[in-house]
Design a protein around this motif. Structure first.
Motif, PDB file in Angstrom:
ATOM      1  N   UNK A  38       6.271 -14.892   6.903  1.00  0.00           N
ATOM      2  CA  UNK A  38       5.112 -15.189   6.980  1.00  0.00           C
ATOM      3  C   UNK A  38       4.895 -14.305   8.478  1.00  0.00           C
ATOM      4  N   UNK A  39       5.729 -14.353   9.263  1.00  0.00           N
ATOM      5  CA  UNK A  39       5.597 -13.863  10.643  1.00  0.00           C
ATOM      6  C   UNK A  39       5.756 -12.323  10.759  1.00  0.00           C
ATOM      7  N   UNK A  40       6.267 -11.973   9.572  1.00  0.00           N
ATOM      8  CA  UNK A  40       6.302 -10.383   9.518  1.00  0.00           C
ATOM      9  C   UNK A  40       7.434  -9.793   8.707  1.00  0.00           C
ATOM     10  N   UNK A  41       7.499  -8.716   8.026  1.00  0.00           N
ATOM     11  CA  UNK A  41       8.602  -8.268   7.337  1.00  0.00           C
ATOM     12  C   UNK A  41       9.640  -7.809   8.180  1.00  0.00           C
ATOM     13  N   UNK A  85      -2.740 -13.974   4.256  1.00  0.00           N
ATOM     14  CA  UNK A  85      -3.669 -14.635   5.327  1.00  0.00           C
ATOM     15  C   UNK A  85      -5.033 -14.219   4.846  1.00  0.00           C
ATOM     16  N   UNK A 143      23.297 -13.868  14.074  1.00  0.00           N
ATOM     17  CA  UNK A 143      22.355 -14.801  14.057  1.00  0.00           C
ATOM     18  C   UNK A 143      22.801 -16.131  13.674  1.00  0.00           C
ATOM     19  N   UNK A 172      13.744   3.955   4.524  1.00  0.00           N
ATOM     20  CA  UNK A 172      13.948   5.268   5.191  1.00  0.00           C
ATOM     21  C   UNK A 172      15.059   5.110   6.073  1.00  0.00           C
ATOM     22  N   UNK A 218       3.979  -0.954  10.819  1.00  0.00           N
ATOM     23  CA  UNK A 218       3.905  -0.381   9.655  1.00  0.00           C
ATOM     24  C   UNK A 218       2.421   0.353   9.088  1.00  0.00           C
ATOM     25  N   UNK A 254      -0.942 -10.442  10.688  1.00  0.00           N
ATOM     26  CA  UNK A 254      -0.274 -11.797  11.326  1.00  0.00           C
ATOM     27  C   UNK A 254       1.107 -11.296  11.719  1.00  0.00           C
ATOM     28  N   UNK A 255       1.657 -10.440  11.597  1.00  0.00           N
ATOM     29  CA  UNK A 255       3.097 -10.067  12.132  1.00  0.00           C
ATOM     30  C   UNK A 255       2.963  -8.692  12.928  1.00  0.00           C
ATOM     31  N   UNK A 265      11.437  -0.546   9.649  1.00  0.00           N
ATOM     32  CA  UNK A 265      10.390  -1.042   8.645  1.00  0.00           C
ATOM     33  C   UNK A 265      10.829  -0.933   7.452  1.00  0.00           C
ATOM     34  N   UNK A 266      10.300  -2.048   6.751  1.00  0.00           N
ATOM     35  CA  UNK A 266      10.625  -2.034   5.320  1.00  0.00           C
ATOM     36  C   UNK A 266       9.650  -1.081   4.436  1.00  0.00           C
ATOM     37  N   UNK A 267      10.385  -0.272   3.900  1.00  0.00           N
ATOM     38  CA  UNK A 267       9.558   0.705   2.942  1.00  0.00           C
ATOM     39  C   UNK A 267      10.508   0.861   1.585  1.00  0.00           C
ATOM     40  N   UNK A 279      18.777 -14.816  23.962  1.00  0.00           N
ATOM     41  CA  UNK A 279      20.595 -15.034  23.881  1.00  0.00           C
ATOM     42  C   UNK A 279      21.088 -14.269  24.857  1.00  0.00           C
ATOM     43  N   UNK A 294       5.749  -6.349  12.594  1.00  0.00           N
ATOM     44  CA  UNK A 294       6.312  -5.302  11.885  1.00  0.00           C
ATOM     45  C   UNK A 294       5.132  -4.714  10.937  1.00  0.00           C
ATOM     46  N   UNK A 295       4.593  -5.494  10.614  1.00  0.00           N
ATOM     47  CA  UNK A 295       3.563  -5.038   9.405  1.00  0.00           C
ATOM     48  C   UNK A 295       2.544  -4.484  10.224  1.00  0.00           C
ATOM     49  N   UNK A 299       9.623 -18.448   6.792  1.00  0.00           N
ATOM     50  CA  UNK A 299       8.761 -18.596   7.980  1.00  0.00           C
ATOM     51  C   UNK A 299       8.821 -17.115   8.659  1.00  0.00           C
ATOM     52  N   UNK A 306       0.860  -1.227   0.089  1.00  0.00           N
ATOM     53  CA  UNK A 306       0.001  -0.181   0.005  1.00  0.00           C
ATOM     54  C   UNK A 306       0.656   1.168  -0.043  1.00  0.00           C
ATOM     55  N   UNK A 307       2.112   1.285   0.432  1.00  0.00           N
ATOM     56  CA  UNK A 307       2.809   2.212   0.550  1.00  0.00           C
ATOM     57  C   UNK A 307       4.145   1.925  -0.224  1.00  0.00           C
ATOM     58  N   UNK A 342      -5.154 -12.385  12.342  1.00  0.00           N
ATOM     59  CA  UNK A 342      -5.504 -13.683  11.682  1.00  0.00           C
ATOM     60  C   UNK A 342      -5.914 -14.633  12.944  1.00  0.00           C
ATOM     61  N   UNK A 369      14.117 -13.096  20.817  1.00  0.00           N
ATOM     62  CA  UNK A 369      15.290 -13.801  20.551  1.00  0.00           C
ATOM     63  C   UNK A 369      16.537 -13.241  21.034  1.00  0.00           C
ATOM     64  N   UNK A 418      13.632 -20.919   6.489  1.00  0.00           N
ATOM     65  CA  UNK A 418      14.045 -19.714   7.395  1.00  0.00           C
ATOM     66  C   UNK A 418      13.348 -18.250   6.778  1.00  0.00           C
TER      67      UNK A 418
END
Lengths: 590, 325, 345
Positions: A552-555, A223, A382, A368, C215, C208-209, A362-364, C47, C211-212, A549, A120-121, C166, C43, A546
């Motif tokens: 899926x969990x977030x950006x 989702x 990691x 930024x 945002x 679902x997450x 934040x991924x934009x 750690x 960060x989103x 997942x 959207x952005x 979700x 995490x 990796x």
């Protein structure tokens, strides 16, 4: 026959047994809310699937998404295929590289690029706002999935169509023009109808892949969009309703088999027809004849469409002048359009790479917080990612070593020897490539769980080997089919033994095929996501999984850094492949 | 019927394609029927090209292939079918309209290609080595066939070939090309009898080309072949100096009785070998000084001769064409 | 010398395959504890405050598997006989179900001495590691009047700005139940919840997450979402235009729980690991960074920090306890209904 045994063992453990298991499971009953399965048979899963309009709706949505993706691929891909067929030398190499780059880069990395691009952005919406237009919700949603599938699968269509276009004798176009056709008329009356086989083949393939795609709808649907593959995943992995998930998977399997059947028949029929043309026409199998009829019918259809067009054009004669101008504009805009399509194919990659240097969490896009390498530095702290990278590398290397050796033997058996059930065996070997990866993953996970092999290295390796072997068999078979056996006979005649003949004559001649197969096998394994999502676990999580997942969990910006690394690796592989062999060799791969 | 003749790579096909409009000349103009068509696109030129590989549309039947040009010209369907039927009769393919072109033999495909080109009544029919893909026997048959069709329809045709025999039998005029240039234009007899350079002499028919010097002595002009042998000439005077003398093998004889007439040169030589072709034979004779001469013998004259034996060649004084070297 | 090249290539591949095996074996030397936990800040904290002291003390290595709790929950059942994880962090309802099904072990106060210091709610499910409150996250830039009730989300002025999470999931499930309660239903009468959420369509997103979510609030696409208090305060601390409220109808109580699979291979190490996790040092760090409320009674928080989480026996008791056993049993049906009624147009 014995040559094919090692591959068959892999196939049996990694594919056939799991499918049988899945089929049996689909007639079982699960206890709601837990992962337990009752020990009694039932048809409930299928009746639920068949008689509940909701599931038909999901099926229909999956179908329409695949259809739209196919049509969009065709509309955008055809001009590029045409440009590839017409160009030569460096221009051709460039276009092929453009088409192959996405095929060789990880699907998750590309989808991430699309998430940013279509968000959207994202850049597209920002452009719309600048133009004073309202924002569009492309992602998450059906439009985003369609665009994503197009971006991911269009290269297959381009390669399919361009290979057919390249085989059209340029003299045919000249003949048409010398008989009075305009450039456009020659295209409409000659080139377009003749490329119908490529269009049909490529479209079926894109449709099949779109229909059974998992990663793209899962990530770009956010989702909110349920398609058949995501339904399977939800039922199996979230709600633990394994029997119902199996039933959905079996239905997906049946649909895919119908599609694959049509596809291979359409293509195989064409090949067979070419080869039997030399032989007496009476020897053409009834199926070959049917395909011939089908093709003639498609030509007829094209012809009648052409007639309709002609008639319509006659009524619109006053508009023809304007149309002529339009045509001129189209030609002028043609290169601009092609440039846009190429940009669309490539865009996700630079977007991911640029985003990975963002200073903000934040991924934009544009990013930024200024330029920063913090996400790359973060990767170092990691160890999971580094570990996963090595696991992926290790599994890919082993897959290549085992898959190429066993697959080559199986290909030799399939091409050289005639034995009962050869065609069946061949189809079985290639089926893991054609059937939905979700299905392979789901089925394999059940078997591995039964054997106590979940999340083990050998379990993941078997899953990868099933896919890699199929790729190898197909590539190596192709190079064996074009192999002149009289060369081997000459070698034997000159006194070389079986093994010496293989080593000195056969091997050097099929070597290019083996190298292509190895490079592809490596990338297939290294980038494999869907099957691995199911069968990997602690200690065996591969890098793409990796990444998946995490997405899926977030950006998380870390994913942009890993994706960038994957993209760079793929580009390097492309470069090496080009240096070693030239890209044309790869364009025949699918 | 004009024939463009030349070895492969001499530019004859390029010239043909320039006439058809598929190649743009960098300089010069193309005139067709009194009009400058240099800038006209191919489809507006009303030329019809028969391709070397026929370029039949594989997705169309015989009828559709032949009707193609008429459909493009928006002829009414009824007229199209009668025109197609007529032309197929002419090329001898009536009754095969519904056939699929891939199911036809090479000769039949050739006729379809011809019919497809002829049916649009082109102002010029262009044929690009149309017979090269046929077997020898069929080729002979098609030569006369094409010629007669062209006559009966009274169409100008330009024909490209590298086969001199084909050119001689079919063409009204022959254009001989070499390395992108036209070297000689003329009727078949003309170019055969009086080639204007060694290339033409050698390319059309077989020729012996001897290098030497034109000299003159008391009895008149004389050609001294490199290495010694002298040939006395009659006919057109040629400037003295270096030159090439071309003579056809069939103009020479082998002397059996050892007697040359007044009007003949007698050249001694050694028979190196004989190429026997049934109705005729070529004898390869080495002259004094090393130059080779080929002499033809026909029918009953063909006799077995001993190899490596001395032999005398009789050369009529009027035979041979003097060429610039 | 083509053949040499090929030989080199094959050798290289073999070398990669082997060398990495060696590397892999070296990581596997001694014992490795496999822990499944959430990613991002959790995490990092784990750690720093758990893995580090644990590895120093035991010499064992810790392998963190990051992801959502649903994956782990599924895995626990699928790998019952041969679990790959030694410690699996679950959401509250999942932990209850897993404990009931004997897929995970009950608490062992002898080997986990910190267990005795936990609040009773945390003890009830084994090893509760953090208390969470699922309340309302709202956008302070666009919403000038702070909401007080779940019902505020149905204000027509906010249409198209409320994003659900979700289902199933901690936030998503809690929101469904609270929507039902706010509209005259409850867990046992869920229709009201589905109908109410359906009225909120169109959604700017189905989240679902984290960060989103953040945002979406930053860009102004989202004004309201059900959220766990910690995430809201964390984003607020970073400068996000958001705040958290405890709605009047009640704020569902949730908990993160550490579990040990019934057949875990390294139960002894797992218990030591969990003990470190429950230690005041780690609990305090979690509170400071993520605003997760400590389950360890001995942890003392400064008042300004305590204000940002359900701290202390009384506040914890004020949170709303949902019937998770019932919810989990209904989950499959509800997911189906969620797909049909909420996700479909």
């Amino acid at each position: 026959m014995t040559l094919a045994t090692p591959s068959f063992v892999i196939l049996g453990i990694g594919f056939l047994a799991p499918l049988v298991l899945l089929f049996l499971l689909s007639w079982r009953q699960s206890v709601p809310g837990s992962g337990l399965i009752l020990d009694q048979w039932t048809t409930a899963n299928y009746t639920r699937l068949l008689f509940d309009a909701y599931y038909f709706k999901i099926f229909w949505r999956t179908f329409t998404i695949a259809l739209y993706a196919t049509l969009l691929s065709l509309a955008l891909g055809y001009p590029i295929a045409m440009a590839i067929a017409r160009s030569k030398g460096r221009a051709k190499a460039f276009l092929l590289a453009v088409v192959l780059t996405p095929l060789l880069t990880n699907v998750v990395a590309r989808t991430l690029g699309l998430m940013i691009l279509l968000g959207r952005h994202g850049p597209i919406n920002n452009l719309l706002v600048q133009l004073g237009l309202p924002r569009l919700t492309l992602v998450p949603g059906v439009p985003g999935i369609v665009i994503g599938l197009t971006q991911v699968f269009m290269p297959f269509l381009i390669l399919s169509v361009s290979s057919v276009l390249e085989n059209i004798d340029p003299a045919l176009v000249e003949a048409a023009r010398s008989l009075g056709c305009t450039r456009f008329g020659a295209f409409r009356r000659v080139v377009l109808p003749l490329s119908v086989p490529g269009i049909v083949g490529g479209s079926l393939f894109v449709f099949l892949l779109s229909f059974s795609a998992f990663v793209t709808p899962q990530l770009l649907g956010g989702g909110m969009v349920v398609v058949m593959t995501t339904l399977i995943r939800q039922q199996a992995m979230v709600l633990l309703n394994w029997p119902f998930a199996s039933a959905v998977a079996i239905v997906l399997l049946l649909v895919s088999i119908v599609l694959v059947g049509t596809y291979t028949r359409a293509l195989g029929g064409a090949e067979r027809r070419e080869s039997t043309r030399v032989a007496a026409s009476s020897k053409i199998s009834s199926w070959g004849r049917a395909v011939q009829e089908l093709r003639r019918a498609s030509y007829d259809l094209a012809a009648s469409l052409g007639r309709a067009w002609t008639r319509l054009a006659r009524y619109l004669r006053p508009m023809r002048l304007a149309l002529g101008k339009l045509r001129f504009m189209v030609r002028a805009g043609g290169w601009g359009g092609k440039a846009l399509i190429i940009a669309f194919i490539l865009a996700p990659l630079p977007i991911v790479i640029v985003s990975s240097f963002s200073g903000s969490s934040l991924i934009m896009f544009p990013p930024r917080g200024g330029f920063s390498v913090r996400w790359y530095v973060g990767l170092l702290s990691r160890p999971e990612y580094i570990r996963s990278f090595f696991i992926s590398l290790q599994i890919a290397a082993l897959s290549v070593l085992i898959g190429v050796s066993t697959g080559t033997l199986a290909a030799l058996a399939l091409v050289r020897y005639r034995f009962p059930g050869r065609e069946v065996l061949r189809t079985l070997f290639l089926s893991p490539l054609m059937l939905p990866a979700v299905l392979v993953g789901l089925a394999l996970l059940r078997l591995l769980a039964m054997m106590g092999w979940t999340a083990t290295f050998r379990g993941v390796l078997i899953g990868h080997l099933v896919l890699v072997t199929a790729y190898v068999i197909r590539t190596v078979s192709a190079s064996l089919v074009g192999f002149d056996r009289s060369l081997e006979e000459a070698s034997r005649n000159l006194g070389a033994g079986v093994f010496r003949t293989f080593r000195r004559v056969t091997f050097p001649l099929i070597k290019p095929g083996l190298i292509v197969a190895s490079i592809f096998a490596f990338l297939v394994s290294f980038d494999e996501t869907t099957v691995s999502v199911f069968i990997t676990g602690p200690g065996t999580i591969t890098l793409p999984v990796r990444l998946f997942s995490q997405l899926e969990y977030g950006l998380d910006p870390t994913v942009t850094a890993i994706s960038s690394i994957l993209v760079v690796i793929a580009l390097l592989a492309l470069l090496v492949a080009d240096r070693l062999l030239g890209l044309e060799k790869f364009s025949t791969m699918r | 019927m004009l024939c463009l003749l030349g070895p492969s790579g001499c530019g004859k096909t390029t010239l043909l394609r320039t006439i058809a409009g598929f190649e743009k000349p960098t300089s010069g103009q193309v005139w067709l029927g009194g009009k400058d068509v240099t800038r006209t696109p191919p489809e507006k030129r009303n030329t019809a090209l028969v391709f070397q590989n026929y370029a039949l549309f594989p997705h169309m039947s015989v009828f559709e292939n032949v009707a193609f040009g008429l459909k493009v010209r928006r002829w009414p369907m009824r007229e199209i079918s009668s025109a197609v039927k007529e032309i197929l009769d002419l090329v001898g393919l009536s009754g095969l309209e519904r056939r699929w072109v891939k199911q036809m033999s090479g000769g039949q495909q050739q006729r379809v290609a011809l019919a497809r080109a002829l049916v649009i009544r082109p102002s010029v029919l262009l044929l690009d080595e149309p017979l090269s893909n046929l077997d020898a026997k069929l080729r002979l048959e098609m030569r006369t066939h094409i010629k007669s069709i062209q006559r009966s329809l009274n169409i100008t045709a330009v024909f490209v070939t590298h086969d001199q025999e084909e050119a001689l039998t079919m063409a009204d005029r022959i254009v001989i090309m070499h390395q992108g240039r036209v070297v000689q234009v003329g009727a078949p007899r003309e170019v055969y009898a009086t080639p204007n350079c060694t290339f033409v002499a050698d390319f059309i028919g077989k020729s012996n080309c001897l290098r030497g010097i034109v000299a003159r002595d008391a009895d008149g002009p004389l050609f001294i072949v490199n290495g010694g042998p002298r040939v006395r000439l009659e006919g057109a005077a040629v400037a003295e100096g270096e030159a090439v003398l071309a003579v056809r093998p069939e103009e020479l004889r082998l002397d059996d009785r050892g007697a040359a007439s007044e009007t003949e040169n007698a050249l001694p030589g050694i028979l190196m070998h004989t190429t026997y072709l049934g109705e005729m034979a070529y004898h390869h004779v080495r002259l004094e000084g090393g130059s080779m001469l080929m002499v033809a013998e026909y029918g009953k004259q063909v006799r077995e001769r001993a190899i490596d034996e001395e032999i005398v060649i009789l050369w009529p004084r009027e035979a041979g064409t003097m060429l610039r070297s | 010398m083509r053949r040499t090249k090929i030989a080199v290539c094959i050798g290289l591949l073999a070398a990669i395959a082997l060398s990495v095996s060696v590397v892999g074996q070296r990581i596997g030397e001694g014992r490795t504890l496999v822990v499944g936990i959430w990613g991002a800040a959790q995490e990092e904290l784990t750690r720093e405050y758990v893995v580090k002291p644990f590895e120093q003390a035991t010499g064992a290595r810790v392998e963190l598997i990051l992801g959502g709790s649903t994956d782990r929950f599924v895995r626990l059942y699928a790998e019952y006989d041969n679990p790959t994880m030694d410690v699996a962090f679950l959401a509250y309802g999942q932990a209850q179900q897993a404990l009931k099904d004997r897929v995970v072990q009950g608490p062992n106060p002898i080997n986990v001495p910190e267990w005795k210091n936990l609040y009773p709610q945390a003890q009830a499910v084994g090893y509760g590691v953090a208390f969470l409150a699922v309340g309302l996250m709202y956008n302070t830039e666009y919403v000038k009047q702070a909401p007080t009730s779940w019902l505020d989300l149905w204000n027509p002025a906010y249409k198209g700005k409320v994003a659900p999470f979700v289902f199933p999931g901690t936030q998503g499930t809690a929101f469904l139940v609270m929507a039902a309660r706010a509209h005259g239903g409850d867990e046992y009468n869920i229709d009201a919840g589905f109908n109410a959420i359906a009225q909120l369509k169109p959604f700017p997103a189905v989240l679902s997450g984290i960060p989103e979510t953040n945002l979406g609030f930053l860009t102004g696409d989202i004004w309201f979402a059900p959220q766990i208090h910690g995430y809201v305060y964390e984003f607020k601390a970073e400068g996000g235009p958001v705040d958290f409220v405890y709605p009047s109808e009640g704020t569902p109580f949730a908990m993160n729980v550490a579990t040990i699979p019934t057949n875990a291979k390294n139960t002894d190490l797992a218990e030591i690991f969990i003990n470190y996790f429950l230690s005041p040092a780690n609990q305090l760090a979690y509170a400071n960074r993520l605003f997760y409320a400590p389950t360890n009674r001995t942890v003392q928080l400064p008042p300004e920090l305590a204000a940002m989480m359900p701290y202390g026996a009384q506040q914890i008791a004020e949170l709303l306890e949902l019937d998770w056993a019932h919810i989990t049993a209904q989950q499959s049906d509800w997911a189906d209904r969620w797909n049909r009624q909420i996700l479909e147009k």
